[in-house]
Every structure is written in C-alpha cells, then in structure tokens.
Design an enzyme around this catalytic site. Sequence first.
Site, PDB file in Angstrom:
ATOM      1  N   TRP A 250      23.450  -8.589  -8.278  1.00  0.00           N
ATOM      2  CA  TRP A 250      23.590  -9.992  -7.887  1.00  0.00           C
ATOM      3  C   TRP A 250      25.009 -10.530  -8.043  1.00  0.00           C
ATOM      4  O   TRP A 250      25.348 -11.552  -7.473  1.00  0.00           O
ATOM      5  CB  TRP A 250      22.630 -10.850  -8.706  1.00  0.00           C
ATOM      6  CG  TRP A 250      21.313 -11.062  -8.046  1.00  0.00           C
ATOM      7  CD1 TRP A 250      20.508 -10.089  -7.502  1.00  0.00           C
ATOM      8  CD2 TRP A 250      20.644 -12.307  -7.836  1.00  0.00           C
ATOM      9  NE1 TRP A 250      19.376 -10.659  -6.989  1.00  0.00           N
ATOM     10  CE2 TRP A 250      19.425 -12.023  -7.188  1.00  0.00           C
ATOM     11  CE3 TRP A 250      20.938 -13.621  -8.151  1.00  0.00           C
ATOM     12  CZ2 TRP A 250      18.510 -13.025  -6.834  1.00  0.00           C
ATOM     13  CZ3 TRP A 250      20.023 -14.606  -7.804  1.00  0.00           C
ATOM     14  CH2 TRP A 250      18.827 -14.307  -7.149  1.00  0.00           C
TER      15      TRP A 250
ATOM     16  N   TYR B  23      24.384  -2.032  -5.679  1.00  0.00           N
ATOM     17  CA  TYR B  23      23.420  -3.136  -5.684  1.00  0.00           C
ATOM     18  C   TYR B  23      23.576  -4.031  -6.918  1.00  0.00           C
ATOM     19  O   TYR B  23      23.895  -3.546  -8.000  1.00  0.00           O
ATOM     20  CB  TYR B  23      22.006  -2.560  -5.662  1.00  0.00           C
ATOM     21  CG  TYR B  23      20.931  -3.607  -5.648  1.00  0.00           C
ATOM     22  CD1 TYR B  23      20.578  -4.235  -4.460  1.00  0.00           C
ATOM     23  CD2 TYR B  23      20.270  -3.988  -6.811  1.00  0.00           C
ATOM     24  CE1 TYR B  23      19.593  -5.202  -4.433  1.00  0.00           C
ATOM     25  CE2 TYR B  23      19.278  -4.962  -6.789  1.00  0.00           C
ATOM     26  CZ  TYR B  23      18.947  -5.562  -5.597  1.00  0.00           C
ATOM     27  OH  TYR B  23      17.973  -6.523  -5.579  1.00  0.00           O
TER      28      TYR B  23
HETATM   29  N1  LIG Z   1      11.396  -3.044 -14.784  1.00  0.00           N
HETATM   30  C1  LIG Z   1      11.890  -3.829 -13.833  1.00  0.00           C
HETATM   31  N2  LIG Z   1      13.135  -3.597 -13.379  1.00  0.00           N
HETATM   32  C2  LIG Z   1      13.645  -4.413 -12.421  1.00  0.00           C
HETATM   33  C3  LIG Z   1      12.886  -5.478 -11.885  1.00  0.00           C
HETATM   34  C4  LIG Z   1      11.572  -5.678 -12.381  1.00  0.00           C
HETATM   35  O1  LIG Z   1      10.848  -6.579 -11.935  1.00  0.00           O
HETATM   36  N3  LIG Z   1      11.126  -4.838 -13.365  1.00  0.00           N
HETATM   37  N4  LIG Z   1      13.447  -6.290 -10.926  1.00  0.00           N
HETATM   38  C5  LIG Z   1      14.499  -5.728 -10.102  1.00  0.00           C
HETATM   39  C6  LIG Z   1      15.169  -6.742  -9.306  1.00  0.00           C
HETATM   40  S1  LIG Z   1      14.162  -7.677  -8.296  1.00  0.00           S
HETATM   41  C7  LIG Z   1      16.526  -6.895  -9.291  1.00  0.00           C
HETATM   42  S2  LIG Z   1      17.221  -7.989  -8.159  1.00  0.00           S
HETATM   43  C8  LIG Z   1      17.404  -6.110 -10.159  1.00  0.00           C
HETATM   44  C9  LIG Z   1      18.582  -6.912 -10.689  1.00  0.00           C
HETATM   45  O2  LIG Z   1      19.560  -6.095 -11.136  1.00  0.00           O
HETATM   46  P1  LIG Z   1      21.131  -6.477 -11.026  1.00  0.00           P
HETATM   47  O3  LIG Z   1      21.320  -7.431  -9.949  1.00  0.00           O
HETATM   48  O4  LIG Z   1      21.948  -5.271 -10.980  1.00  0.00           O
HETATM   49  O5  LIG Z   1      21.298  -7.250 -12.343  1.00  0.00           O
HETATM   50  P2  LIG Z   1      22.443  -8.212 -12.852  1.00  0.00           P
HETATM   51  O6  LIG Z   1      22.256  -8.247 -14.316  1.00  0.00           O
HETATM   52  O7  LIG Z   1      22.372  -9.528 -12.140  1.00  0.00           O
HETATM   53  O8  LIG Z   1      23.773  -7.444 -12.504  1.00  0.00           O
HETATM   54  C10 LIG Z   1      24.904  -8.084 -12.054  1.00  0.00           C
HETATM   55  C11 LIG Z   1      26.122  -7.473 -12.755  1.00  0.00           C
HETATM   56  O9  LIG Z   1      27.264  -7.902 -12.065  1.00  0.00           O
HETATM   57  C12 LIG Z   1      28.249  -8.368 -13.003  1.00  0.00           C
HETATM   58  N5  LIG Z   1      29.044  -9.391 -12.294  1.00  0.00           N
HETATM   59  C13 LIG Z   1      28.793 -10.712 -12.144  1.00  0.00           C
HETATM   60  N6  LIG Z   1      29.743 -11.288 -11.381  1.00  0.00           N
HETATM   61  C14 LIG Z   1      30.608 -10.318 -11.024  1.00  0.00           C
HETATM   62  C15 LIG Z   1      31.807 -10.295 -10.232  1.00  0.00           C
HETATM   63  O10 LIG Z   1      32.242 -11.290  -9.682  1.00  0.00           O
HETATM   64  N7  LIG Z   1      32.424  -9.085 -10.084  1.00  0.00           N
HETATM   65  C16 LIG Z   1      31.970  -7.955 -10.678  1.00  0.00           C
HETATM   66  N8  LIG Z   1      32.646  -6.832 -10.469  1.00  0.00           N
HETATM   67  N9  LIG Z   1      30.861  -7.959 -11.452  1.00  0.00           N
HETATM   68  C17 LIG Z   1      30.184  -9.111 -11.603  1.00  0.00           C
HETATM   69  C18 LIG Z   1      27.466  -8.898 -14.165  1.00  0.00           C
HETATM   70  O11 LIG Z   1      28.248  -8.871 -15.336  1.00  0.00           O
HETATM   71  C19 LIG Z   1      26.272  -7.929 -14.194  1.00  0.00           C
HETATM   72  O12 LIG Z   1      26.526  -6.825 -15.001  1.00  0.00           O
HETATM   73  O13 LIG Z   1      16.651  -5.589 -11.240  1.00  0.00           O
HETATM   74  C20 LIG Z   1      15.504  -4.848 -10.827  1.00  0.00           C
HETATM   75  N10 LIG Z   1      14.916  -4.172 -11.959  1.00  0.00           N
HETATM   76  N1  LIG Z   2      14.981 -16.773 -14.674  1.00  0.00           N
HETATM   77  C1  LIG Z   2      15.072 -15.820 -13.751  1.00  0.00           C
HETATM   78  N2  LIG Z   2      14.628 -16.039 -12.496  1.00  0.00           N
HETATM   79  C2  LIG Z   2      14.698 -15.065 -11.562  1.00  0.00           C
HETATM   80  C3  LIG Z   2      15.284 -13.810 -11.841  1.00  0.00           C
HETATM   81  C4  LIG Z   2      15.756 -13.598 -13.189  1.00  0.00           C
HETATM   82  O1  LIG Z   2      16.265 -12.514 -13.531  1.00  0.00           O
HETATM   83  N3  LIG Z   2      15.642 -14.617 -14.093  1.00  0.00           N
HETATM   84  N4  LIG Z   2      15.380 -12.861 -10.872  1.00  0.00           N
HETATM   85  C5  LIG Z   2      15.258 -13.272  -9.474  1.00  0.00           C
HETATM   86  C6  LIG Z   2      14.954 -12.136  -8.611  1.00  0.00           C
HETATM   87  S1  LIG Z   2      16.221 -11.058  -8.259  1.00  0.00           S
HETATM   88  C7  LIG Z   2      13.747 -11.936  -8.024  1.00  0.00           C
HETATM   89  S2  LIG Z   2      13.536 -10.606  -6.975  1.00  0.00           S
HETATM   90  C8  LIG Z   2      12.606 -12.843  -8.259  1.00  0.00           C
HETATM   91  C9  LIG Z   2      11.347 -12.016  -8.552  1.00  0.00           C
HETATM   92  O2  LIG Z   2      10.179 -12.716  -8.430  1.00  0.00           O
HETATM   93  P1  LIG Z   2       8.809 -11.981  -8.837  1.00  0.00           P
HETATM   94  O3  LIG Z   2       8.849 -10.570  -8.463  1.00  0.00           O
HETATM   95  O4  LIG Z   2       7.687 -12.762  -8.294  1.00  0.00           O
HETATM   96  O5  LIG Z   2       8.885 -12.130 -10.426  1.00  0.00           O
HETATM   97  P2  LIG Z   2       8.209 -11.485 -11.695  1.00  0.00           P
HETATM   98  O6  LIG Z   2       8.632 -12.397 -12.795  1.00  0.00           O
HETATM   99  O7  LIG Z   2       8.507 -10.045 -11.812  1.00  0.00           O
HETATM  100  O8  LIG Z   2       6.655 -11.614 -11.466  1.00  0.00           O
HETATM  101  C10 LIG Z   2       5.998 -12.845 -11.156  1.00  0.00           C
HETATM  102  C11 LIG Z   2       4.681 -12.937 -11.887  1.00  0.00           C
HETATM  103  O9  LIG Z   2       3.791 -11.923 -11.415  1.00  0.00           O
HETATM  104  C12 LIG Z   2       3.026 -11.425 -12.506  1.00  0.00           C
HETATM  105  N5  LIG Z   2       2.520 -10.086 -12.186  1.00  0.00           N
HETATM  106  C13 LIG Z   2       3.101  -8.892 -12.465  1.00  0.00           C
HETATM  107  N6  LIG Z   2       2.346  -7.874 -11.987  1.00  0.00           N
HETATM  108  C14 LIG Z   2       1.269  -8.444 -11.393  1.00  0.00           C
HETATM  109  C15 LIG Z   2       0.135  -7.928 -10.690  1.00  0.00           C
HETATM  110  O10 LIG Z   2      -0.055  -6.719 -10.504  1.00  0.00           O
HETATM  111  N7  LIG Z   2      -0.756  -8.830 -10.206  1.00  0.00           N
HETATM  112  C16 LIG Z   2      -0.612 -10.172 -10.367  1.00  0.00           C
HETATM  113  N8  LIG Z   2      -1.516 -10.980  -9.834  1.00  0.00           N
HETATM  114  N9  LIG Z   2       0.454 -10.681 -11.035  1.00  0.00           N
HETATM  115  C17 LIG Z   2       1.381  -9.842 -11.528  1.00  0.00           C
HETATM  116  C18 LIG Z   2       4.021 -11.453 -13.638  1.00  0.00           C
HETATM  117  O11 LIG Z   2       3.351 -11.485 -14.861  1.00  0.00           O
HETATM  118  C19 LIG Z   2       4.815 -12.720 -13.372  1.00  0.00           C
HETATM  119  O12 LIG Z   2       4.265 -13.813 -14.066  1.00  0.00           O
HETATM  120  O13 LIG Z   2      12.882 -13.684  -9.376  1.00  0.00           O
HETATM  121  C20 LIG Z   2      14.162 -14.318  -9.289  1.00  0.00           C
HETATM  122  N10 LIG Z   2      14.234 -15.328 -10.314  1.00  0.00           N
HETATM  123 MO   LIG Z   3      15.464  -9.238  -7.172  1.00  0.00          MO
END
Ligand SMILES: Nc1nc2c(c(=O)[nH]1)N[C@H]1C(S)=C(S)[C@@H](COP(=O)(O)OP(=O)(O)OC[C@H]3O[C@@H](n4cnc5c(=O)[nH]c(N)nc54)[C@H](O)[C@@H]3O)O[C@H]1N2
Ligand SMILES: Nc1nc2c(c(=O)[nH]1)N[C@H]1C(S)=C(S)[C@@H](COP(=O)(O)OP(=O)(O)OC[C@H]3O[C@@H](n4cnc5c(=O)[nH]c(N)nc54)[C@H](O)[C@@H]3O)O[C@H]1N2
Ligand SMILES: [Mo]
Length: 767
Positions: A111, A109
Amino acid sequence: MTTYTAAHWGVYEVEPSAAEGPRIRPVAGDPDPSSIGLHQLDPALNRTRVRRPAVRKSWLEHGPGARTDLRGREPFVEVDWDRALDLVAAELQRVRTRYGNAAIFGGSYGWASAGRFHHAQSQVHRFLNTIGGYVRHLNSYSLGAAHVILPHVVATMTDLQHMHTSWDVMAEHTELFVTFGGVPAKNAQMAPGGSGLHRVPEGLRRMQKAGVRFVNIGPVDDNLETGGDHEWIPARPNSDVAMMLGLAWTLVDRGLCDRAFLASHCVGFERFERYLTGTEDGIAKTPAWAEALCGVPAERIEALAVEMAGARTMLNVAWSLQRAHHGEQPFWMVITLAAMLGQIGLPGGGFGVGYGAMNTLGSPHRRLSGPRLDQGRNAVDAFIPVARIADLLLHPGETFPYDGVDRTYPDIHLVYWAGGNPYHHHQDLNRMERAWQKPDTIVVNEQCWTATAKRADVVFPATTGLERDDISYATQEGLLVATKQVVPPFAEARHDFDIFCGLAERMGVAEAFTEGRDAEAWIRHIYEDCRERWDKAGVDIPDFDTFWEKGLVDLDKDAGPVIMLSEFRSDPEANPLKTPSGKLELFSEEIESFGYADCPGHATWMAPCEWLGAEQAHAFPLHLISDQPARKLHSQLDDSAYSRKGKVGGREPLLIHPDDAVRRGIAAGDVVEVFNGRGRCLAAAVPSEDIMPGVVRMSTGAWYDPDPETGLERHGNPNVLTLDIGTSSLSQGCAAHTCLVDVRGPVNEPAPVRAFEAPELISGDDL
Ligand SMILES: Nc1nc2c(c(=O)[nH]1)N[C@H]1C(S)=C(S)[C@@H](COP(=O)(O)OP(=O)(O)OC[C@H]3O[C@@H](n4cnc5c(=O)[nH]c(N)nc54)[C@H](O)[C@@H]3O)O[C@H]1N2
Ligand SMILES: Nc1nc2c(c(=O)[nH]1)N[C@H]1C(S)=C(S)[C@@H](COP(=O)(O)OP(=O)(O)OC[C@H]3O[C@@H](n4cnc5c(=O)[nH]c(N)nc54)[C@H](O)[C@@H]3O)O[C@H]1N2
Ligand SMILES: [Mo]
C-alpha cells in the site's frame, strides 16, 4: 489558509506549532475520524526508521548471491548514497545483460503511502519499465478471487466497487440487510490514496434509525455496529456458501424465486437449479444439509429465506470470504442468491460485495480516476497472480493454471520492492523464508526496518508522506488534497523518485525516466493532466496554483444517490453487462470450458482443505481468522502508541471463546502459543463471547519476529500459521482465512519481543 496533509486513513489539517513542532488534526467536518494516524509525528516512531543506505555484509563483501541463507541474520554495512546507488545500478545491469529483464521481479505489492506522485509502486514500475521491463503481479491480496471470477459473472470487481448502492438510498429503501462477515467500521477507516470523510458508521446509524433490520452471519460479531440491535447468526468460517445454498433451496422449495427476473436478466439458472435440488449430484442442498456444514439451525435458515423474500433485502459479503480456499464461490453464490430474490437494480435491494471493506463502498461520489504517474510500457509479458510469490521463487520453469490459460514461472535473479511488506502480507512465512533465499539480490526501498528490509541485500531509506509535497486522492472519496510537506526528511532518507533518478542516471536512462521534470514539475503535470480529463467528464476543478493555495478540492457537488445496476435492470438489452451473454451468468460456459475441478461452471459448495469439518480438525481443532487490524493499516504504524495500546503485554491479542480457553487452562492476558504443522507464534489470550467456539482470531500486522534459534514467532504474526495456496486454479488468490491451529498455554517466561529493533549496523565509511 489551512495547510493539509493526507494518509490512507484520513485527511488532516496541519497546525504549525513552533515549540513542539507541527501537529495534525482530522479535517473539519469528518463525522468519524480515524485515530490511527493522529500520532504519526511522534518522534518515538523514529526508532524503527532506516537512517542511511545499508548493504548486507556478505553481499557487500562477496557479491550477489553470497550466503543468501544469512538474509535477516547478519549485520548491514551503512554506506553513502553514491556507493549504494552504484552497486544497485551495476547489479541491475548485470542481471539484465546476463539473464534478461524477465529475471527481475518488480511486482512490489503493497500500500505504500497515499500521495499519487510519490506512489512507490508507480515509481518502481516506471523505473523498471525504462530499463526494459520486469515480471509484474496481477490482482491484489485484497480481492484475488473476486477480480477473476466477477467479470465472468457480472462485471469487473473495480466496476462493481464503484457502483455500490449508496448509504442514503439504503436508509430510505432497504428493509432487511443481511451480511456475511459484518460491515467492519474498523476497515472502513481506509481508502487507498486517502479516505475523505468517514461515512460508514454514520451510514449504518442512519439505516438503523430508519428501521432497517440487520442480520450478521459469521464466526465473529464485533464487526457490525449500527447504534442499535442486530441479530448475530454464528456460522463456521468458510461455510458461507453452504448457508447460502440452504437459503436458495428454500426459495425454490417455497416458490419464492423471481423466475421472471431469472429469465430476463440471467443465464444458466436451470443448470444451477439442477445442482441445488440435487438432480445433478443426488444431494439436495436443503437447510438440514446446510446445517451440518455451517452449524446454523435449519429452521433459522428456512425462516431467514422467507424473511428475505418478503422484504426489500440487501445482501452483503465481506472481502474476507473470498480470501479463502474456493474463495470464488461465496461471491458467485451471493449474486446467484440475490438474482433469485430478483431485487438487483432496485433501490435498496440486490447485493454488495464488501460494504465496510473500505470507506469508498456506498459512497455517493462519482467514479473519477485521479492524478497518476504514467508507468510506461512493460516489455516483459510474464506475470504472477500476486499471492504466488513464494511459488514463483521456489518453482522457476513450472507451469500454473490461471483463468483458463497455463502460464510459466520465470526464473528470478533480482527482486526490487518499494512500498510493500511481503513479510507482513504473505502466507506461510516459514515457506517464504525458504523462497526468499533464491534470488541473487533483493533491493528494498523502505522507511522502516521492517522484516522485509531486514531480509534485503540493499536497503534505500525512503521518506514518508509527511516529508514531501504531493497530491492525495482516492476515487469516490470526494476530496482532492494538496498534501504539503510537514516535516523535513528523516536522516538521509530520500524520496523514491529521487532514488530511481539516481539509478536511472547511472544506467543512462535519466531523460526517459524523468522526462526532464523534477518532483515539483511532475506534481503540477499530473494535476493538470487530471484536470483535463475531468473537464471532459464535466467536472470543473481550479488550475494548479489555485488548488495548491486552497489546499482542498471538494467534489461534493458532483455526488448523488447510486443504485447498483439500475440501468441494466430497467433495460438489459440496451444496457448489457460485459459478460459473454450480456446478462448475469449463474452458469458460465466459459468457466465450465476451463475444466477446473476446483472451480466448476456454477456456484458450488466445495469443502476447503482446512476447516472445522476437515479431518485435520482432530489434530488442530481451532479455525484461525487473521483479519485486518483495527489500530493500524497492515504493518504500518505498528510501533505507534495507538497500535501498541491494542496489544496485550506487547503481543497481538488472540480472541478465543471462553469455553475454548477454559478447556485449555488459559485465562485472560495469558501468553499462549498458537501452532500448527507450518509454524508457531506467541500471542495474548483475550477470551470473548464475540467469537464462536472453535474459532480464534489474530489480526494481521504485528511485525514478524521469529526467534532465530527456535523459529518461534514472538510477537503474534498470524502469517507463520496461514496456508500458502491459491484460492483455485481460476484465480490463484490469497487463501489466508483457511487455516486450522491449536493453542496451548500459558507460556511461562515468554521470550521478549524484538520486532522493533534495527539490525546490527556497521559503519562502512572506513571500508
Ligand atoms: N493472514 C492474512 N494476511 C494478509 C491479509 C489477511 O487478510 N490475512 N490481507 C492481505 C491484504 S488484503 C493486503 S492488502 C496485504 C497488505 O500488505 P502490504 O500492503 O504489503 O502492507 P503494508 O504494511 O501496508 O506495507 C506497506 C509498506 O510500505 C512502506 N511504505 C509506506 N510508504 C512508503 C513510501 O512512500 N515508499 C516506500 N519505499 N515505502 C513505503 C511501509 O513502511 C510498509 O512497510 O496483506 C495481505 N495479507
Ligand atoms: N483498520 C484497517 N482497515 C483496513 C485495513 C487495515 O489493515 N486496517 N486493510 C484494508 C484492506 S487492504 C482490505 S483488502 C480490506 C479488507 O476487508 P475484509 O477482507 O472484508 O476484512 P477482514 O477484516 O479480513 O474481514 C472482515 C470480517 O470478515 C470476518 N470473516 C473472516 N472469515 C470469515 C468467513 O469465512 N465467513 C464470514 N461470514 N466472515 C468471516 C472477519 O472476522 C472480519 O470481521 O480492509 C481494509 N481496511
Ligand atoms: Mo487488501
């Protein structure tokens, strides 16, 4: 002719500049370009790059399974490509023959990069399928609970995502916009595959100008910027369902429910109403009942319900709400509440599940699935819900419930990761460290020495999106981009495709993997395949050569206003939903039949296992929110100048209410230790009135940097603190936002951050 490139955070024009090398600038016409990627070409970023294939010393010397406890703690030996590929091909062969393909975890998993051909997941999945399959993952960290609950209630999350009422319609028709968790413009910088023009900040500004009133409910208030005033109602984290029930009770009490809509378009309201009013369990979910749980004054809850019923109201929930224990419930409940208001399917009314989570939501562009690499067929049935990775490795053979069926964790001997960073994204990283020791072999394709690469046995250096030609496209973003190589590959880095070609050749499946095409031929092929599909959908795009020369296809002419579920509203018999009843299921017989105590048959308030109302709040009195980082995408570009500017003294900021800081003797900029029973990390205190008392926030993305002696994480990675449990037996999603901690400080002479240092590298040329 302009040359373009793209990343998840935007489309760029390339300025060739002989002296200092090429530069990139945001595509013309972007009203709110993201600053995240502007310095992607900064040579300083090379310090974290992987230069050559590298093999962990003990693994190289003693073979698979050797001293797995030393992963992340011992040197790597740099070897040439042939040797590294030989080693991994032989190991894949060994594991396959000895244990079968169900011993390979290839979920992988993450991005990765925006290009659709050099898409690391598609590449690794296609490769593993050609050698007989792998254990895969289902769903995402983003939407683990939503993906499973929503098809039972209304539609798949994917379908819903693409039918959100567009910003123009809301500017014209919405009167009141009530959001739980804001509309974070910081998150709307992204779209997987490449965001086109950034339309969310402008969408909000237009609504504000048109007179829409905004109410933001939740623990923080820096996640809604409309260019004008809005009301913030502070509410405890993870208490949204209680607040919504208080609103729903008021609608019933005041006779403000749209009973005609509930009868014509929904099933099961009677069952839900029995729960709401307390006929079922003796507890009426009154505003006073809700106040005790969410902390919002009962009078405000009552008044807001009346305001909602008296206006064209759009309700919204952030995705974060379902990334918590019982995360299915807030999504089910917001739909129940919107159904009671009876405005679903009307212009500007109803609900949104994630305005602001990505640039895409609220887009007027059509849903058209873009160019993609066929991943082939997986001969292995076994899967895990994505966030159960540590359970998979720790508990082979054990069963787990998921969406009505009990499944078994297979016994994994080899993990292959390409394009993701589990040491960024997974919860309870100290537990993950124990799980990670289990497999015989871990192979990682990476650009950088991430914490995951440092904990692999074999690391193949991969190119970045700027180092190859590709096509970038995200559904509904409106731009199809001929992504041109801007700079040559770094050091010995290869494309993931070439890495898998090398393995496929050694394993005798080169023809099946490549189908006789090189990268250039594949890019042409996936484009033409897409052109054919779009042609059938009535969307005309130029042939490949014209596209490649022009660089951009703008899909604007096919865009138009969107009103979610309007056809279902106008004729529910002719346009039924894909739920069992064809209607909105406010009570689901199917879910009830699963018999899950943690996910009953209708939206229900169940206290999360950790929150401010829990017993543990005496020991750990602060609720930690670990949201998405504003200055990077997850862990990507954490070392960039733009990301580092957001740090304080090189560490992740911890937003804390001034009262909570003062009580602990903590001042702005102090290094503090954030801790609970699972882990501890350093961060930098940022007192702020934007966060409610009792809550702290540390965004994700700081590269994991544990002190090998003490285990103290030095950089500010919240996942050493978060809880590694499934949201519920139904979906087993990620529950990161359910987490209690405490904070102490200031920490004197804190250990320096070493996250961006490469591991010790030994030259293997002479070995
Ligand atoms: N505590 C907490 N943890 C969370 C979340 C949260 O809200 N709270 N959010 C979660 C969510 S929604 C998500 S989506 C995940 C995100 O977690 P990830 O999607 O795993 O995070 P990225 O840092 O985007 O990881 C992408 C990796 O791919 C590598 N990469 C980029 N391009 C390429 C390529 O072309 N080839 C290869 N081989 N590698 C490449 C980058 O260097 C990077 O290390 O985190 C989750 N974790
Ligand atoms: N710049 C940037 N943008 C991103 C990403 C990134 O890594 N960087 N990741 C992308 C990805 S993979 C995803 S999945 C989306 C995620 O999108 P979301 O899951 O919506 O993103 P978060 O920033 O975790 O949370 C959104 C807001 O919800 C609030 N919040 C947290 N817990 C609670 C709660 O219990 N109740 C309420 N009411 N609010 C709460 C947080 O403080 C935050 O301001 O974002 C995407 N966009
Ligand atoms: Mo995500």
